[in-house]
Write a protein that holds these residues in place. Structure first.
Motif, PDB file in Angstrom:
ATOM      1  N   ILE A   1     -18.740   7.930   8.221  1.00 47.29           N
ATOM      2  CA  ILE A   1     -18.888   8.805   7.049  1.00 47.29           C
ATOM      3  C   ILE A   1     -20.073   8.339   6.205  1.00 47.29           C
ATOM      4  CG2 ILE A   1     -17.825   9.463   4.834  1.00 47.29           C
ATOM      5  CD1 ILE A   1     -15.126   9.501   6.290  1.00 47.29           C
ATOM      6  N   TYR A   2     -20.185   7.029   6.019  1.00 44.47           N
ATOM      7  CA  TYR A   2     -21.292   6.472   5.226  1.00 44.47           C
ATOM      8  C   TYR A   2     -22.636   6.791   5.886  1.00 44.47           C
ATOM      9  CZ  TYR A   2     -24.450   3.075   3.110  1.00 44.47           C
ATOM     10  OH  TYR A   2     -25.513   2.495   2.487  1.00 44.47           O
ATOM     11  N   LYS A   3     -22.703   6.629   7.217  1.00 38.75           N
ATOM     12  CA  LYS A   3     -23.943   6.880   7.951  1.00 38.75           C
ATOM     13  C   LYS A   3     -24.378   8.340   7.808  1.00 38.75           C
ATOM     14  CE  LYS A   3     -25.931   6.616  12.610  1.00 38.75           C
ATOM     15  NZ  LYS A   3     -25.661   6.339  14.038  1.00 38.75           N
ATOM     16  N   GLU A   4     -23.425   9.262   7.931  1.00 38.01           N
ATOM     17  CA  GLU A   4     -23.739  10.686   7.809  1.00 38.01           C
ATOM     18  C   GLU A   4     -24.133  11.052   6.381  1.00 38.01           C
ATOM     19  OE1 GLU A   4     -24.102  12.944  10.115  1.00 38.01           O
ATOM     20  OE2 GLU A   4     -23.509  11.657  11.768  1.00 38.01           O
ATOM     21  N   SER A   5     -23.489  10.421   5.397  1.00 34.78           N
ATOM     22  CA  SER A   5     -23.825  10.704   3.999  1.00 34.78           C
ATOM     23  C   SER A   5     -25.225  10.199   3.668  1.00 34.78           C
ATOM     24  CB  SER A   5     -22.787  10.090   3.048  1.00 34.78           C
ATOM     25  OG  SER A   5     -22.807   8.680   3.126  1.00 34.78           O
ATOM     26  N   GLN A   6     -25.621   9.063   4.264  1.00 36.12           N
ATOM     27  CA  GLN A   6     -26.965   8.539   4.066  1.00 36.12           C
ATOM     28  C   GLN A   6     -28.002   9.477   4.681  1.00 36.12           C
ATOM     29  OE1 GLN A   6     -26.177   6.249   1.534  1.00 36.12           O
ATOM     30  NE2 GLN A   6     -28.090   5.441   2.339  1.00 36.12           N
ATOM     31  N   ARG A   7     -27.651  10.016   5.844  1.00 43.01           N
ATOM     32  CA  ARG A   7     -28.538  10.982   6.501  1.00 43.01           C
ATOM     33  C   ARG A   7     -28.700  12.230   5.635  1.00 43.01           C
ATOM     34  NH1 ARG A   7     -26.780  14.236  11.848  1.00 43.01           N
ATOM     35  NH2 ARG A   7     -28.545  15.640  11.974  1.00 43.01           N
ATOM     36  N   LEU A   8     -27.594  12.669   5.040  1.00 42.47           N
ATOM     37  CA  LEU A   8     -27.607  13.831   4.156  1.00 42.47           C
ATOM     38  C   LEU A   8     -28.454  13.569   2.917  1.00 42.47           C
ATOM     39  CD1 LEU A   8     -26.344  16.672   3.811  1.00 42.47           C
ATOM     40  CD2 LEU A   8     -24.450  15.584   2.617  1.00 42.47           C
TER      41      LEU A   8
ATOM     42  N   PRO B   1     -24.487  17.097   9.123  1.00 40.67           N
ATOM     43  CA  PRO B   1     -23.810  15.907   8.603  1.00 40.67           C
ATOM     44  C   PRO B   1     -22.574  16.242   7.759  1.00 40.67           C
ATOM     45  CG  PRO B   1     -25.867  16.271   7.424  1.00 40.67           C
ATOM     46  CD  PRO B   1     -25.854  17.225   8.572  1.00 40.67           C
ATOM     47  N   LEU B   2     -22.604  17.372   7.057  1.00 40.67           N
ATOM     48  CA  LEU B   2     -21.438  17.760   6.248  1.00 40.67           C
ATOM     49  C   LEU B   2     -20.221  18.036   7.129  1.00 40.67           C
ATOM     50  CD1 LEU B   2     -23.000  20.059   3.494  1.00 40.67           C
ATOM     51  CD2 LEU B   2     -21.776  17.910   3.138  1.00 40.67           C
ATOM     52  N   THR B   3     -20.471  18.657   8.281  1.00 39.13           N
ATOM     53  CA  THR B   3     -19.366  18.929   9.227  1.00 39.13           C
ATOM     54  C   THR B   3     -18.765  17.614   9.717  1.00 39.13           C
ATOM     55  OG1 THR B   3     -20.429  20.981   9.929  1.00 39.13           O
ATOM     56  CG2 THR B   3     -18.752  20.070  11.387  1.00 39.13           C
ATOM     57  N   SER B   4     -19.628  16.640  10.031  1.00 41.37           N
ATOM     58  CA  SER B   4     -19.144  15.332  10.497  1.00 41.37           C
ATOM     59  C   SER B   4     -18.339  14.631   9.404  1.00 41.37           C
ATOM     60  CB  SER B   4     -20.325  14.446  10.911  1.00 41.37           C
ATOM     61  OG  SER B   4     -21.010  15.008  11.997  1.00 41.37           O
ATOM     62  N   ILE B   5     -18.885  14.604   8.193  1.00 44.34           N
ATOM     63  CA  ILE B   5     -18.193  13.949   7.076  1.00 44.34           C
ATOM     64  C   ILE B   5     -16.833  14.583   6.846  1.00 44.34           C
ATOM     65  CG2 ILE B   5     -18.258  13.607   4.560  1.00 44.34           C
ATOM     66  CD1 ILE B   5     -21.336  13.384   4.848  1.00 44.34           C
ATOM     67  N   SER B   6     -16.805  15.927   6.821  1.00 42.28           N
ATOM     68  CA  SER B   6     -15.551  16.649   6.596  1.00 42.28           C
ATOM     69  C   SER B   6     -14.544  16.362   7.698  1.00 42.28           C
ATOM     70  CB  SER B   6     -15.845  18.157   6.531  1.00 42.28           C
ATOM     71  OG  SER B   6     -14.654  18.889   6.392  1.00 42.28           O
ATOM     72  N   GLY B   7     -15.028  16.328   8.949  1.00 46.58           N
ATOM     73  CA  GLY B   7     -14.130  16.087  10.090  1.00 46.58           C
ATOM     74  C   GLY B   7     -13.512  14.703  10.059  1.00 46.58           C
ATOM     75  N   PHE B   8     -14.347  13.678   9.833  1.00 42.24           N
ATOM     76  CA  PHE B   8     -13.841  12.302   9.776  1.00 42.24           C
ATOM     77  C   PHE B   8     -12.856  12.127   8.616  1.00 42.24           C
ATOM     78  CE2 PHE B   8     -18.119  11.053  11.757  1.00 42.24           C
ATOM     79  CZ  PHE B   8     -17.588  11.102  13.033  1.00 42.24           C
ATOM     80  N   ALA B   9     -13.197  12.700   7.458  1.00 36.59           N
ATOM     81  CA  ALA B   9     -12.338  12.563   6.279  1.00 36.59           C
ATOM     82  C   ALA B   9     -10.994  13.248   6.496  1.00 36.59           C
ATOM     83  CB  ALA B   9     -13.034  13.147   5.055  1.00 36.59           C
ATOM     84  N   GLU B  10     -11.011  14.403   7.161  1.00 34.62           N
ATOM     85  CA  GLU B  10      -9.775  15.145   7.409  1.00 34.62           C
ATOM     86  C   GLU B  10      -8.841  14.366   8.339  1.00 34.62           C
ATOM     87  OE1 GLU B  10      -8.327  19.590   8.898  1.00 34.62           O
ATOM     88  OE2 GLU B  10     -10.431  18.999   9.116  1.00 34.62           O
TER      89      GLU B  10
ATOM     90  N   ILE C   1      -9.958   2.374  10.589  1.00 33.19           N
ATOM     91  CA  ILE C   1     -10.442   2.992   9.341  1.00 33.19           C
ATOM     92  C   ILE C   1     -11.861   2.541   8.973  1.00 33.19           C
ATOM     93  CG2 ILE C   1     -10.093   3.053   6.832  1.00 33.19           C
ATOM     94  CD1 ILE C   1      -7.103   3.342   7.351  1.00 33.19           C
ATOM     95  N   PRO C   2     -12.170   1.213   9.057  1.00 26.98           N
ATOM     96  CA  PRO C   2     -13.541   0.800   8.738  1.00 26.98           C
ATOM     97  C   PRO C   2     -14.599   1.493   9.601  1.00 26.98           C
ATOM     98  CG  PRO C   2     -12.107  -1.107   8.795  1.00 26.98           C
ATOM     99  CD  PRO C   2     -11.310   0.045   9.325  1.00 26.98           C
ATOM    100  N   GLN C   3     -14.261   1.711  10.871  1.00 33.08           N
ATOM    101  CA  GLN C   3     -15.202   2.376  11.771  1.00 33.08           C
ATOM    102  C   GLN C   3     -15.454   3.823  11.335  1.00 33.08           C
ATOM    103  OE1 GLN C   3     -13.943   2.489  15.868  1.00 33.08           O
ATOM    104  NE2 GLN C   3     -15.609   3.862  16.479  1.00 33.08           N
ATOM    105  N   PHE C   4     -14.372   4.523  10.989  1.00 28.93           N
ATOM    106  CA  PHE C   4     -14.515   5.912  10.537  1.00 28.93           C
ATOM    107  C   PHE C   4     -15.246   5.974   9.195  1.00 28.93           C
ATOM    108  CE2 PHE C   4     -11.757   6.876  13.947  1.00 28.93           C
ATOM    109  CZ  PHE C   4     -11.778   8.252  14.141  1.00 28.93           C
ATOM    110  N   ALA C   5     -14.938   5.034   8.304  1.00 32.00           N
ATOM    111  CA  ALA C   5     -15.605   4.984   7.003  1.00 32.00           C
ATOM    112  C   ALA C   5     -17.100   4.727   7.194  1.00 32.00           C
ATOM    113  CB  ALA C   5     -14.993   3.894   6.133  1.00 32.00           C
ATOM    114  N   GLY C   6     -17.425   3.882   8.179  1.00 33.18           N
ATOM    115  CA  GLY C   6     -18.822   3.585   8.483  1.00 33.18           C
ATOM    116  C   GLY C   6     -19.561   4.826   8.970  1.00 33.18           C
TER     117      GLY C   6
END
Length: 321
Positions: free
Chosen positions: A140-147, A112-121, A133-138
């Motif tokens: 990131i939120y989903k992966e952070s919740q998983r983390l 999940p950290l790789t996904s979050i980092s990739g989307f944020a970059e 942007i809302p889709q990408f933010a969503g």
């Protein structure tokens, strides 16, 4: 402990040595090779009778036995040897579990950290259209919740592993615990169109409330996650004079027979792709096993692929130190 002479004959040994080699009668006066004819054992005996220290792990009747042998030297001649045998099976299993646990945690955290980092970059570099942007933010939120869920599960299982943890035992209403678990999972069940039922009455047992809640919640959570559309999860509560039984039955995908013995292992998931899709960490049933064990209970799983799963947890009504 075994003492041998320079001709490999057994001079003395304690009862534990005979038990390790599963020898019914005392083999004193016989060659030590009569206990184990494996090549590595013979090599260790030859080494120690040659005047050197010998040490190795023997595979003996399904156990790991550490052999430590030292020569007995008189003058400058080796007159025999003292052999110490220690059963280290549990120790090695714990070390392997720790290594496997660390490797799995590292892998599960990295994903999940790789996904979050990739989307944020991508967003930082301005490569995302404003409407996306809302889709990408969503995501990131989903992966952070998983983390976050993974970290919480790891903390939970680490606490259960800590045998020195002091728990408060108190009378707990099992029906209320099950009802609370369903209340917490109601929204998830509705989103997956899974119906929840409890069959039973109020009944009490002496337990550590948080552990019982964790066990029931995780079993029900799994039953919902791996269910089918318009399926159901039912809890059946029964009691005897000395025991309470909680059975959680679902109409889900079921577990293949070859996987049933392993589902309580840490990070073991039957369908890894489906688990990733629904956010499973692979620690839920491991937490259940630990919690039930700490409560002096037992857990039995019955499942048929395509026909659902039934998990039965049995607990004594009263706690005895």
């Amino acid at each position: 402990l075994i003492v041998i002479d320079k001709y490999t004959m057994i001079l003395s040994a304690n009862s534990s040595a005979w038990s390790l080699f599963r020898v019914d009668k005392v083999s004193q006066g016989e060659s030590v090779y009569c206990l184990d004819r494996a090549e590595d054992f013979r090599h260790a005996i030859e080494q120690v009778l040659g005047g050197e220290h010998a040490e190795l792990i023997l595979k003996l009747n399904g156990s790991d036995i550490q052999l430590i042998a030292n020569p007995v030297i008189r003058g400058q001649k080796t007159e025999g040897a003292v052999i110490l045998l220690v059963n280290v099976t549990e120790k090695l299993e714990r070390e392997n579990l720790r290594r496997e646990f660390s490797a799995n945690v590292s892998h599960e955290l990295k994903t999940p950290l790789t996904s979050i980092s990739g989307f944020a970059e991508i967003m930082q570099d301005g490569l995302v259209r404003e409407e996306d942007i809302p889709q990408f933010a969503g995501r990131i939120y989903k992966e952070s919740q998983r983390l976050l869920q993974l970290v919480e599960d790891v903390i939970q299982i680490s606490q259960l592993d800590e045998e020195k943890t002091s728990y408060t035992w108190e009378p707990v209403d099992v029906y209320q615990v099950c009802k609370n678990a369903f209340e917490s999972l109601k929204e998830k069940a509705q989103s997956m169109n899974v119906h929840l039922y409890i069959c039973g009455d109020s009944m009490k047992m002496e337990a550590v409330r948080t552990l019982l809640e964790e066990a029931v919640y995780n079993v029900c959570d799994n039953a919902i996650k791996y269910n089918r559309n318009d399926g159901s999860v039912s809890i059946f509560l029964t009691q005897t004079a000395h025991e309470i039984q909680i059975v959680v039955k679902d109409t889900g995908v079921g577990i293949p027979r070859e996987d049933q013995d392993r589902v309580f292992e840490r990070f073991y998931r039957v369908d890894k792709s489906h688990s990733k899709e629904i956010g499973g960490t692979g620690l839920g049933l491991s937490i259940v096993k630990h919690a039930v064990g700490t409560l002096k209970g037992s857990v039995i799983l019955q499942s048929e692929e395509g026909c659902g799963t039934e998990i039965c947890m049995k607990f004594p009504k009263t706690h005895v130190e």
